[in-house]
Design a protein around this motif. Sequence first.
Motif, PDB file in Angstrom:
ATOM      1  N   VAL A   1     133.094  25.622 -14.101  1.00 48.80           N
ATOM      2  CA  VAL A   1     134.178  24.967 -14.829  1.00 48.80           C
ATOM      3  C   VAL A   1     133.738  24.552 -16.221  1.00 48.80           C
ATOM      4  CG1 VAL A   1     135.643  22.909 -14.875  1.00 48.80           C
ATOM      5  CG2 VAL A   1     135.380  24.188 -12.759  1.00 48.80           C
ATOM      6  N   LEU A   2     132.527  24.025 -16.326  1.00 46.60           N
ATOM      7  CA  LEU A   2     132.032  23.517 -17.598  1.00 46.60           C
ATOM      8  C   LEU A   2     131.272  24.573 -18.402  1.00 46.60           C
ATOM      9  CD1 LEU A   2     130.781  19.992 -16.435  1.00 46.60           C
ATOM     10  CD2 LEU A   2     133.008  20.630 -17.384  1.00 46.60           C
ATOM     11  N   LYS A   3     131.308  25.838 -17.934  1.00 45.69           N
ATOM     12  CA  LYS A   3     130.569  26.891 -18.613  1.00 45.69           C
ATOM     13  C   LYS A   3     131.476  28.051 -19.025  1.00 45.69           C
ATOM     14  CE  LYS A   3     126.218  25.829 -16.244  1.00 45.69           C
ATOM     15  NZ  LYS A   3     125.096  26.358 -15.446  1.00 45.69           N
ATOM     16  N   GLY A   4     132.757  27.779 -19.147  1.00 48.63           N
ATOM     17  CA  GLY A   4     133.665  28.810 -19.630  1.00 48.63           C
ATOM     18  C   GLY A   4     134.143  29.769 -18.578  1.00 48.63           C
TER      19      GLY A   4
ATOM     20  N   ALA B   1     142.913  33.388 -36.590  1.00 47.85           N
ATOM     21  CA  ALA B   1     143.005  34.039 -35.277  1.00 47.85           C
ATOM     22  C   ALA B   1     142.011  33.393 -34.315  1.00 47.85           C
ATOM     23  CB  ALA B   1     142.711  35.526 -35.392  1.00 47.85           C
ATOM     24  N   VAL B   2     142.427  33.261 -33.060  1.00 48.13           N
ATOM     25  CA  VAL B   2     141.565  32.733 -31.993  1.00 48.13           C
ATOM     26  C   VAL B   2     141.380  33.845 -30.957  1.00 48.13           C
ATOM     27  CG1 VAL B   2     141.328  31.032 -30.143  1.00 48.13           C
ATOM     28  CG2 VAL B   2     142.313  30.346 -32.346  1.00 48.13           C
ATOM     29  N   VAL B   3     140.129  34.042 -30.548  1.00 47.43           N
ATOM     30  CA  VAL B   3     139.817  35.099 -29.574  1.00 47.43           C
ATOM     31  C   VAL B   3     139.962  34.560 -28.157  1.00 47.43           C
ATOM     32  CG1 VAL B   3     138.035  36.658 -28.712  1.00 47.43           C
ATOM     33  CG2 VAL B   3     138.290  36.269 -31.172  1.00 47.43           C
ATOM     34  N   TYR B   4     140.629  35.348 -27.301  1.00 45.91           N
ATOM     35  CA  TYR B   4     140.819  35.021 -25.889  1.00 45.91           C
ATOM     36  C   TYR B   4     139.539  35.372 -25.137  1.00 45.91           C
ATOM     37  CZ  TYR B   4     143.061  35.336 -21.216  1.00 45.91           C
ATOM     38  OH  TYR B   4     143.417  35.180 -19.888  1.00 45.91           O
ATOM     39  N   GLY B   5     138.794  34.367 -24.707  1.00 43.07           N
ATOM     40  CA  GLY B   5     137.565  34.626 -23.963  1.00 43.07           C
ATOM     41  C   GLY B   5     136.557  33.523 -24.152  1.00 43.07           C
ATOM     42  N   LYS B   6     136.210  32.808 -23.067  1.00 40.62           N
ATOM     43  CA  LYS B   6     135.289  31.685 -23.146  1.00 40.62           C
ATOM     44  C   LYS B   6     133.890  32.036 -22.662  1.00 40.62           C
ATOM     45  CE  LYS B   6     139.123  28.504 -22.303  1.00 40.62           C
ATOM     46  NZ  LYS B   6     139.694  27.474 -21.404  1.00 40.62           N
ATOM     47  N   GLU B   7     133.760  33.187 -21.990  1.00 44.80           N
ATOM     48  CA  GLU B   7     132.443  33.612 -21.514  1.00 44.80           C
ATOM     49  C   GLU B   7     131.870  34.662 -22.456  1.00 44.80           C
ATOM     50  OE1 GLU B   7     131.575  33.476 -17.005  1.00 44.80           O
ATOM     51  OE2 GLU B   7     133.526  34.436 -17.192  1.00 44.80           O
TER      52      GLU B   7
ATOM     53  N   GLY C   1     136.269  31.353 -32.197  1.00 46.35           N
ATOM     54  CA  GLY C   1     135.979  31.571 -30.782  1.00 46.35           C
ATOM     55  C   GLY C   1     135.717  30.259 -30.072  1.00 46.35           C
ATOM     56  N   THR C   2     135.832  30.266 -28.753  1.00 47.28           N
ATOM     57  CA  THR C   2     135.533  29.083 -27.931  1.00 47.28           C
ATOM     58  C   THR C   2     134.591  29.512 -26.802  1.00 47.28           C
ATOM     59  OG1 THR C   2     137.512  29.486 -26.589  1.00 47.28           O
ATOM     60  CG2 THR C   2     137.729  27.975 -28.444  1.00 47.28           C
ATOM     61  N   VAL C   3     133.452  30.086 -27.197  1.00 48.57           N
ATOM     62  CA  VAL C   3     132.523  30.673 -26.236  1.00 48.57           C
ATOM     63  C   VAL C   3     131.484  29.638 -25.831  1.00 48.57           C
ATOM     64  CG1 VAL C   3     130.969  32.602 -25.779  1.00 48.57           C
ATOM     65  CG2 VAL C   3     132.850  32.867 -27.407  1.00 48.57           C
ATOM     66  N   TYR C   4     131.266  29.531 -24.556  1.00 46.86           N
ATOM     67  CA  TYR C   4     130.279  28.590 -24.039  1.00 46.86           C
ATOM     68  C   TYR C   4     128.859  29.046 -24.371  1.00 46.86           C
ATOM     69  CZ  TYR C   4     127.172  26.325 -20.703  1.00 46.86           C
ATOM     70  OH  TYR C   4     126.127  25.649 -20.136  1.00 46.86           O
ATOM     71  N   TYR C   5     128.017  28.096 -24.769  1.00 53.62           N
ATOM     72  CA  TYR C   5     126.585  28.372 -24.938  1.00 53.62           C
ATOM     73  C   TYR C   5     125.828  27.068 -24.726  1.00 53.62           C
ATOM     74  CZ  TYR C   5     127.274  26.457 -29.669  1.00 53.62           C
ATOM     75  OH  TYR C   5     127.589  25.651 -30.730  1.00 53.62           O
TER      76      TYR C   5
ATOM     77  N   GLY D   1     132.389  26.576 -29.426  1.00 49.04           N
ATOM     78  CA  GLY D   1     131.877  26.224 -28.108  1.00 49.04           C
ATOM     79  C   GLY D   1     133.046  25.956 -27.155  1.00 49.04           C
ATOM     80  N   LEU D   2     132.701  25.619 -25.950  1.00 47.72           N
ATOM     81  CA  LEU D   2     133.739  25.356 -24.946  1.00 47.72           C
ATOM     82  C   LEU D   2     134.456  24.051 -25.274  1.00 47.72           C
ATOM     83  CD1 LEU D   2     134.845  26.607 -22.331  1.00 47.72           C
ATOM     84  CD2 LEU D   2     133.314  25.087 -21.081  1.00 47.72           C
ATOM     85  N   LEU D   3     135.775  24.129 -25.445  1.00 48.24           N
ATOM     86  CA  LEU D   3     136.547  22.958 -25.853  1.00 48.24           C
ATOM     87  C   LEU D   3     137.323  22.356 -24.678  1.00 48.24           C
ATOM     88  CD1 LEU D   3     138.157  24.193 -29.221  1.00 48.24           C
ATOM     89  CD2 LEU D   3     136.182  22.671 -28.931  1.00 48.24           C
ATOM     90  N   PRO D   4     137.459  21.025 -24.640  1.00 52.72           N
ATOM     91  CA  PRO D   4     138.374  20.422 -23.673  1.00 52.72           C
ATOM     92  C   PRO D   4     139.800  20.919 -23.933  1.00 52.72           C
ATOM     93  CG  PRO D   4     136.951  18.768 -24.674  1.00 52.72           C
ATOM     94  CD  PRO D   4     136.756  20.029 -25.452  1.00 52.72           C
ATOM     95  N   GLN D   5     140.632  20.851 -22.917  1.00 51.28           N
ATOM     96  CA  GLN D   5     141.973  21.411 -23.013  1.00 51.28           C
ATOM     97  C   GLN D   5     142.787  20.857 -24.185  1.00 51.28           C
ATOM     98  OE1 GLN D   5     142.712  23.921 -21.323  1.00 51.28           O
ATOM     99  NE2 GLN D   5     144.911  24.185 -21.586  1.00 51.28           N
ATOM    100  N   PRO D   6     142.816  19.557 -24.446  1.00 46.40           N
ATOM    101  CA  PRO D   6     143.600  19.055 -25.586  1.00 46.40           C
ATOM    102  C   PRO D   6     143.123  19.621 -26.922  1.00 46.40           C
ATOM    103  CG  PRO D   6     143.084  17.268 -24.068  1.00 46.40           C
ATOM    104  CD  PRO D   6     142.273  18.443 -23.638  1.00 46.40           C
ATOM    105  N   GLU D   7     141.802  19.744 -27.094  1.00 45.50           N
ATOM    106  CA  GLU D   7     141.278  20.271 -28.355  1.00 45.50           C
ATOM    107  C   GLU D   7     141.559  21.762 -28.489  1.00 45.50           C
ATOM    108  OE1 GLU D   7     137.232  19.165 -29.181  1.00 45.50           O
ATOM    109  OE2 GLU D   7     137.455  17.232 -28.165  1.00 45.50           O
TER     110      GLU D   7
END
Length: 788
Positions: free
Chosen positions: A301-304, A459-465, A489-493, A509-515
Amino acid sequence: MITVNPDGKIMVRRCLVTLRPFRLFVLGIGFFTLCFLMTSLGGQFSARRLGDSPFTIRTEVLGGPESRGVLRKMSDLLELMVKRVDALARLENSSELHRTSGDAHFAADRLPPGAGLIERIQAIAQNVSDIAVKVDQILHHSLKMSEGRRDQCEAPSDPKFPDCSGKVEWMRARWTSDPCYAFFGVDGTECSFLIYLSEVEWFCPPLPWRNQTAARMAAKPLPKVQAVFRTNLSHLLEMMGSGKESLIFMKKRTKQLMAQWTTAARRLEQKLGGVQRDQKQILVHIGFLTEESGDVFSPRVLKGGPLGEMVQWADILATLYVLGHSLRVTVSLKELQSNLGVPPGRGNCPLTISLPFDLIYTDYHGLQQMKLHMGLSFKKYRCRIRVIDTFGTEPAYNHEEYATLHGYRTNWGYWNLNPKQFMTMFPHTPDNSFMGFVSEELNETEKQLIKGGKASNMAVVYGKEASIWKLQGKEKFLGILNKYMDIHGTVYYESQRPPEVPAFVKNHGLLPQPEFQQLLRKAKLFIGFGFPYEGPAPLEAIANGCVFLQSRFSPPHSSLNHEFFRGKPTSREVFSQHPYAENFIGKPHVWTVDYNNSEEFEAAIKTIMKTQVDPYLPYEYTCEGMLERIHAYIQHQDFCAAPSPAPPGTHPKQSPFILAPNATHLEWAQNASSVPGAWPPTNSLRAWLAAPGRACTDACLDHGLICEPSFFPFLNSQDAFLKLKVPCDSTEWEMHHLYPALAQPGQECYLQKEPLLFSCAGANTKYQRLCPCRDFRKGQVALCRGCL
């Protein structure tokens, strides 16, 4: 025979070697207790064989005050033993034994106060002898009763119970294989087998002599309670529990949407106009969160990791709760067993209680767990189960025998459920029920603020992993996009920038839902790389005013050419990353282009930058839309009492169909009465003969309609072909997921023999399928216009 010599020696000259084990046990206890106590007085004990006498037990007792006290203890002990045997005699309910019991009162009690040591020892010995006589009489009486019932404990030959003798044989060999059999009283005897198989299970007829004791009072049904819409979700949040990252995520989501659920409940309540709704007892078992299934989602959950399943489950819980039903939520196997009434062990034993739930919502993991632990009750109650199945299960994969014979067997199908019991995230195939989820709905003020705050070049890319960014050739189209837009991007690292993400991408990075939502509200474009398939994020982006750009797949992705779909119970071909967005939303909100065609891709980017779009959310993905849809399912879907389709030759002579004025399809005649209990109502039926190689799903969509599998039984007759002016040279009933259909070449008509195989999905160039279609409510594809 027990005697006490004048010199203080106790002699046992004769022993009943024919005694049964229980009598020997009782006598043995008495004798060896006596001997032990004698020895404790300072005496000596020996046992030997004398001639023909089986045993001689010799004990020498030394006198003294201590010996008399011990003898009193011996007398008390033997008195207690006789009392225990007296109780056993009373249970046998025999007047003869009662007389015997009365005659066997303790000899030691009848002795005068001044009786000597020898007299007391003789009295104790007499008590032991009385015990032997008493036990012998009781066991003899019990044996007579047992002999009287022996002929009643044989597997009866009753044509109504053809499996009885076979089940008794199985129990003889396997009754110790599971502790649940002993739990229900099985002890290895024929009678216990028959009692179990007739009273706990249903394979044997009731035993006549068990009528009074075995008759079970039917549990009184609970009084009906009317469901009332709930607008406070605090109790639901408590029921969801905590301790897992997935549950924490689900609770946060529910809190975030609480105001929208409240508003939606009031709207739907007003729309329904006071319709009476029975409150259902519902168990929600989220199998993929149990430790036994690995709980692979919580650590991610916390890693995208993919959150689509948890988004959907959170919304399902909220929907059922807001609709006013009584919920029980389990995320562990122990909780599941407790709520179901599972007996100890696991295997074939039924539940200990009638299933207390009207409906059970679970997933494939939970389904497997229920089958494993509900035993034979699983088959009995499986019609109450609803399976949350992200990608769907087509009938050809669901029917175990058919799937095995025709190569459709996978790790996920073969459950023999009604295909409508599988509930999907998107409306993939009408064979399954569309469950869905919700996206946050904006009010008019919020929509205007978003329109004014959009950055046309963001533009925002669809993909958190990071793995999603490994798409081969991505540098080419990302390079084109970078010429016109800033890419985020909102990619977890963890410790360093993911190497797969190009340097020109601004990674948050991985953002909370509101952000993450705030990022979408600024962006003009939300772009997908082709994976993940059919998640909730594109709908969320479109609802926040983004244009969704995705790749067209050529050839389409399926289990034949893509590892992700391999083993899934569907033969569906996916022509884009998000088919729902492409087919049900489309331009200007959704653009589907060939990423390998640089010119087409660049032209799409230029046009999107100039296109003004409003935030848009399909009604079926609003809180109200989901409440409306699930309300209709709960009210109308009953897979436990659904009537079976008529067998061959029993269809009514008066056809309910008429040929449409343009002679292209069949309609339900206006003067024909609707079928009672049918849902959707039969008057919404329209039927077409599809082109060769065309699936019913596509054939109905070609006419702006939805394929409705529940209508197949009404079309499954030669009359339907005749009304469409299709002469059948021959008509055969067979088990095939493409029937009813007309075979080409020739005029061979095939009708469906197995109701579970009626399917909107599937096509073959050899067949023209006979397809049942219906209309649908605008923005609510799961419901016909008259379905609510």
